[in-house]
Motif scaffolding. Structure first.
Motif, PDB file in Angstrom:
ATOM      1  N   ASN A 184      65.104 -17.747 -63.823  1.00  0.00           N
ATOM      2  CA  ASN A 184      64.740 -18.964 -63.106  1.00  0.00           C
ATOM      3  C   ASN A 184      66.019 -19.603 -62.564  1.00  0.00           C
ATOM      4  O   ASN A 184      67.032 -18.908 -62.409  1.00  0.00           O
ATOM      5  N   GLN A 185      65.978 -20.882 -62.294  1.00  0.00           N
ATOM      6  CA  GLN A 185      67.150 -21.603 -61.760  1.00  0.00           C
ATOM      7  C   GLN A 185      67.462 -22.805 -62.638  1.00  0.00           C
ATOM      8  O   GLN A 185      67.859 -23.863 -62.171  1.00  0.00           O
ATOM      9  N   ILE A 186      67.281 -22.638 -63.939  1.00  0.00           N
ATOM     10  CA  ILE A 186      67.454 -23.734 -64.897  1.00  0.00           C
ATOM     11  C   ILE A 186      68.946 -23.975 -65.130  1.00  0.00           C
ATOM     12  O   ILE A 186      69.742 -23.045 -65.219  1.00  0.00           O
ATOM     13  N   SER A 187      69.318 -25.241 -65.231  1.00  0.00           N
ATOM     14  CA  SER A 187      70.726 -25.612 -65.415  1.00  0.00           C
ATOM     15  C   SER A 187      70.838 -26.581 -66.586  1.00  0.00           C
ATOM     16  O   SER A 187      69.873 -26.846 -67.296  1.00  0.00           O
ATOM     17  N   GLY A 188      72.048 -27.127 -66.781  1.00  0.00           N
ATOM     18  CA  GLY A 188      72.267 -28.077 -67.865  1.00  0.00           C
ATOM     19  C   GLY A 188      72.542 -27.374 -69.185  1.00  0.00           C
ATOM     20  O   GLY A 188      72.690 -26.151 -69.254  1.00  0.00           O
ATOM     21  N   ASN A 189      72.622 -28.169 -70.256  1.00  0.00           N
ATOM     22  CA  ASN A 189      72.932 -27.656 -71.592  1.00  0.00           C
ATOM     23  C   ASN A 189      71.667 -27.226 -72.339  1.00  0.00           C
ATOM     24  O   ASN A 189      70.550 -27.619 -71.981  1.00  0.00           O
TER      25      ASN A 189
END
Length: 822
Positions: free
Chosen positions: A264-269
């Motif tokens: 997917n295109q998930i970001s962050g911690n």
């Protein structure tokens, strides 16, 4: 006269009323074969049939007269009190579309038409059926959108329309079905975002939305609703276009076992709160844009089996706590930005079998502790900044591709030798400076002394060899003269040290005969009869031993039961033919021995991993067997059996998992083939009876008495079912043998309940292979011999099912959801 007329009038009137009542009854309910079905349901079924394309003729039984609708005469139809409650037509090759008239079956609870070629849309009218519990339409060619009306079904428990061509968004109304526990919409072309309403559903156990075009972020609203807690166990959202952060509220899903958000295109911690998911077994966040580090709270994930963080932007060091994850078998941190040393504590993860730390910024040595990981089958630290020598034990198992791309790492190939240590230069005792020694030429006297010393050493060696030969000859003479009265009898003791022989003092006794075929070891009869042995097992053919020869080599010896074999001349002729058979998946006969009193020993290669039966059923709970391994075994057994049938004209007749043996690489070798040719008719009958008691015998053998290719295929089918289910055929389930139990589960559309739980962990990746192999195995165990395939056909289909080994660890687009029941 008037009374007679009046009497006749009353009689005709009653008759008319009776016929009228009968006609009325016939209009609303027809009686066929003593079972009633309502006229409305009958007409609806006719309409459904008219819109289907029956390529294989499965709907021939849906006759125009309506005869037998509810008495089992109409294929796939179940009724209660004259009303249709289930349509079950999976794997029937049906085309066309599902008629909207299905909404007229008001009592319908279940529609199962998966694995067909149905087109058209999902009927809107399904949502108006008040008793609908299950919709199983996966693996078809359905198009259009998912009807929002399905949210009106108050009893709906399962909706599986995966692997179709559905478009549009996910209706938020689906959450209104308060009993919905399994929602699988995977492998379609759905768009839009994940409805917030689904996060409020406390009944959902499985939510499978992978392989779509879903976008937006994952709702961060997985909160408890009132006093109700979530029961979600499997959340698979991989292979979409989802962005945003990983929701913190996922930590409220206390029953969660598997989470897949990969591709997917998930970001962050990664939220530290996820460490509260104590039951989590599989976590896959790979192929996203996640940054930060591995949260300290992950040390609490004691149930975690697989952690995949490949291809993200994670940095910092691997936390030292990782050795607390005692059940971890897969750790993939490939292609991130991790730094620092590889923690030696990873060597404490005794269950780990896949470790990938490649394409990071690790420095320092490869910890020697990693070489002690006995279960490690896949290892990669390539393209880091590692230095030093590769531990020698790792080099024995893994090739250079596991270590390349580390400029200062050495010893893993001929082109990367480790430098020799520098010479030690001692200081001069007078000056304290390094002393350089100058070599002088050898004098004539020195040369003479060296030559004489060499000759003396050679003479001494020759004397020792002569002495040993004389001692051995003297010992043999003593045996011949009867000075040694000790006799060793195989089978009289099970302790290590028992001799593999049968009341034999000497290999030279009159009548003793050892016949060798080609093989890796050469040994004499004395070597064989004096070898130490351990009993491995007993069968109707005889007792099997693991024999260790004097030189340390090991062979398997089978001592055939007395009075069960043919006469010597016929026995030798048949044994000579068996000794010629060679195939990679057949246990080779290397020699046989005929004793002076009729004893018969057969010598085979020793298989260190034992039988398939013990490999599957006698292992500890910490040992798992992967699907590729099981599939390789199934194909190996089938190849061996195919060779017997097509090249050797041999029927095995006693194929069970106990006589399939595994070598060091877990390759399958069929044992006991052709032994029926050495045995009497009575002995072979006993063998077939024993196979039946173990659950491998084809049903027709009780009448035929003689095995054939189709009975061997039946046994092969049972073995494949054994590999799929992990169940032993010798242990009946609910009073049924293994093929009957599997068939009953599949018939009730609870197919996923069949498979071994170990396999269901990887169901999203191997689902198609599991289902196709299951269908093939059921074909092999068909009660009708004529309906079973030949082994050559089984082999062809298995080889079509098996994936490329290079892609076995990659999600190959399989269409089956995580474990659940239908």
């Amino acid at each position: 006269m008037e009374d007679i007329f009046q009497h006749k009038y009353l009689l005709y009137t009653h008759l008319f009323l009776f016929l009228l009542a009968f006609a009325f009854q016939f209009a609303s309910c027809q009686r066929w074969d003593g079972v009633n079905v309502t006229q409305g349901d009958y007409q609806a079924l006719r309409a459904i049939k008219n819109e289907l394309i029956d390529f294989r003729g499965f709907l021939r039984s849906w006759n125009d007269s309506g005869y037998g609708v509810c008495s089992g005469g109409w294929a796939g139809i179940k009724c209660v009190n004259g009303q249709v409650i289930a349509i079950q037509l999976p794997w029937r090759g049906l085309g066309g579309k599902i008629s909207e008239k299905i909404g007229q079956l008001h009592a319908l609870r279940k529609i199962s038409m998966h694995d067909n070629v149905l087109a058209g849309s999902v009927p809107l009218s399904l949502g108006f059926l008040p008793n609908l519990r299950g919709v199983y339409l996966f693996n078809n060619r359905l198009s259009g959108s998912i009807p929002p009306s399905l949210g009106r079904s108050p009893m709906l428990q399962t909706l599986d329309v995966s692997n179709n061509s559905l478009t549009g968004s996910i209706p938020s109304s689906l959450a209104n079905s308060t009993r919905l526990y399994r929602l699988n919409l995977s492998f379609n072309s759905l768009t839009g975002s994940i409805p917030f309403s689904l996060t409020r559903s406390t009944s959902l156990t499985i939510l499978a939305l992978q392989h779509n075009n879903l976008s937006g972020s994952i709702p961060d609203s997985w909160e408890e609703t009132g006093n109700k807690s979530h029961h979600l166990q499997f959340l698979t959202l991989d292979h979409n276009l989802i962005s945003g952060n990983i929701p913190v509220t996922l930590s409220n899903l206390a029953f969660l076992q598997e989470v897949s958000l990969s591709h997917n295109q998930i970001s962050g911690n990664i939220p530290d709160e996820l460490g509260r998911l104590s039951g989590l077994q599989k976590l896959d966040f790979s192929n996203n844009a996640i940054n930060g580090s591995i949260p300290p709270s992950f040390s609490k994930l004691s149930s975690l089996v697989s952690l995949n963080l490949e291809n993200n932007r994670l940095d910092n060091q691997i936390p030292e706590f990782i050795d607390r994850l005692r059940n971890l078998s897969v750790l993939n941190l490939k292609n991130n930005q991790f730094t620092g040393h590889i923690p030696p504590s990873i060597g404490n993860l005794s269950s780990i079998n896949q470790l990938d730390l490649s394409q990071n910024n690790f420095t320092g040595d490869i910890p020697a502790s990693l070489a002690g990981l006995a279960n490690l089958t896949s290892f990669n630290v390539s393209y880091n900044n590692l230095s030093g020598a590769v531990p020698s034990l790792l080099l024995k198992t893994f090739n250079s591709s596991s270590f390349v791309g580390n400029i200062q790492l050495c010893g893993y190939s001929t082109t990367t030798p480790c430098p020799s240590p520098p010479p030690v230069i001692l200081p001069s005792p007078t000056t304290g400076k390094p002393e350089h020694h100058h070599h002088r030429k050898l004098s004539t006297r020195d040369i003479i002394l060296i030559v004489v010393g060499s000759l003396l050493a050679v003479l001494l060696l020759l004397c020792c060899i002569l002495m040993c030969c004389l001692m051995k000859k003297r010992a043999n003479m003593k045996q011949k003269n009867g000075t040694s009265a000790t006799r060793a009898v195989v089978g009289k003791t099970e302790k290590t040290g028992a001799a593999v022989g049968a009341e034999v003092e000497s290999s030279s006794e009159k009548g003793g005969k050892l016949v060798h075929f080609d093989g890796p070891f050469v040994f004499t009869a004395d070597d064989l009869l004096c070898a130490t042995a351990e009993i491995m097992g007993k069968s109707t053919y005889g007792t099997a031993y693991k024999a260790t020869l004097e030189d340390g080599n090991q062979v398997a010896v089978k001592r055939l039961r007395e009075k069960t074999t043919k006469g010597q001349r016929e026995f030798e002729s048949e044994a000579a033919e068996l000794g010629k058979i060679r195939h990679a998946n057949l246990l080779a006969l290397r020699a046989y021995y005929l004793g002076p009193k009729g004893e018969k020993l057969l010598v085979f290669d020793y298989m260190p991993k034992g039988s398939l039966a013990s490999f599957l059923h006698a292992r500890g709970p910490e040992t798992t067997i992967s699907w590729p391994t099981r599939m390789t075994i199934a194909i190996g057994v089938t190849r061996g059996l195919n060779h017997l049938h097509t090249q050797e004209n041999i029927i095995h007749g006693n194929l069970t998992s106990s006589n399939i043996l595994l070598d060091e690489q877990t390759n399958a070798h069929i044992a006991d083939f052709g032994l029926s040719r050495l045995m009497t008719t009575a002995a072979n009958t006993n063998v077939i009876a024993t196979a039946g008691s173990l659950g491998y015998r084809a049903p027709e053998l009780s009448k035929l008495k003689n095995a054939n290719t189709k009975t061997d295929v039946y046994s092969l089918g049972v073995i494949i079912l054994e590999l799929l289910t992990g169940k032993s055929p010798g242990e009946p389930t609910n009073g049924m043998d293994l093929p009957q139990w599997v068939a009953s589960i599949v018939k009730e559309e609870w197919t996923n309940e069949v498979f071994d739980l170990e396999l269901m962990r990887d169901a999203p990746a191997i689902g198609d292979e599991l289902l196709n192999t299951l269908k093939l195995a059921l074909h092999c165990v068909d009660p009708s011999p004529a309906a079973r395939p030949e082994v050559q056909q089984v082999l062809q289909q298995l080889e079509e099912i098996k994936p490329d080994p290079a892609d076995s660890s990659v999600d190959d687009g399989a269409k089956v959801p995580p474990p659940a029941t239908e």
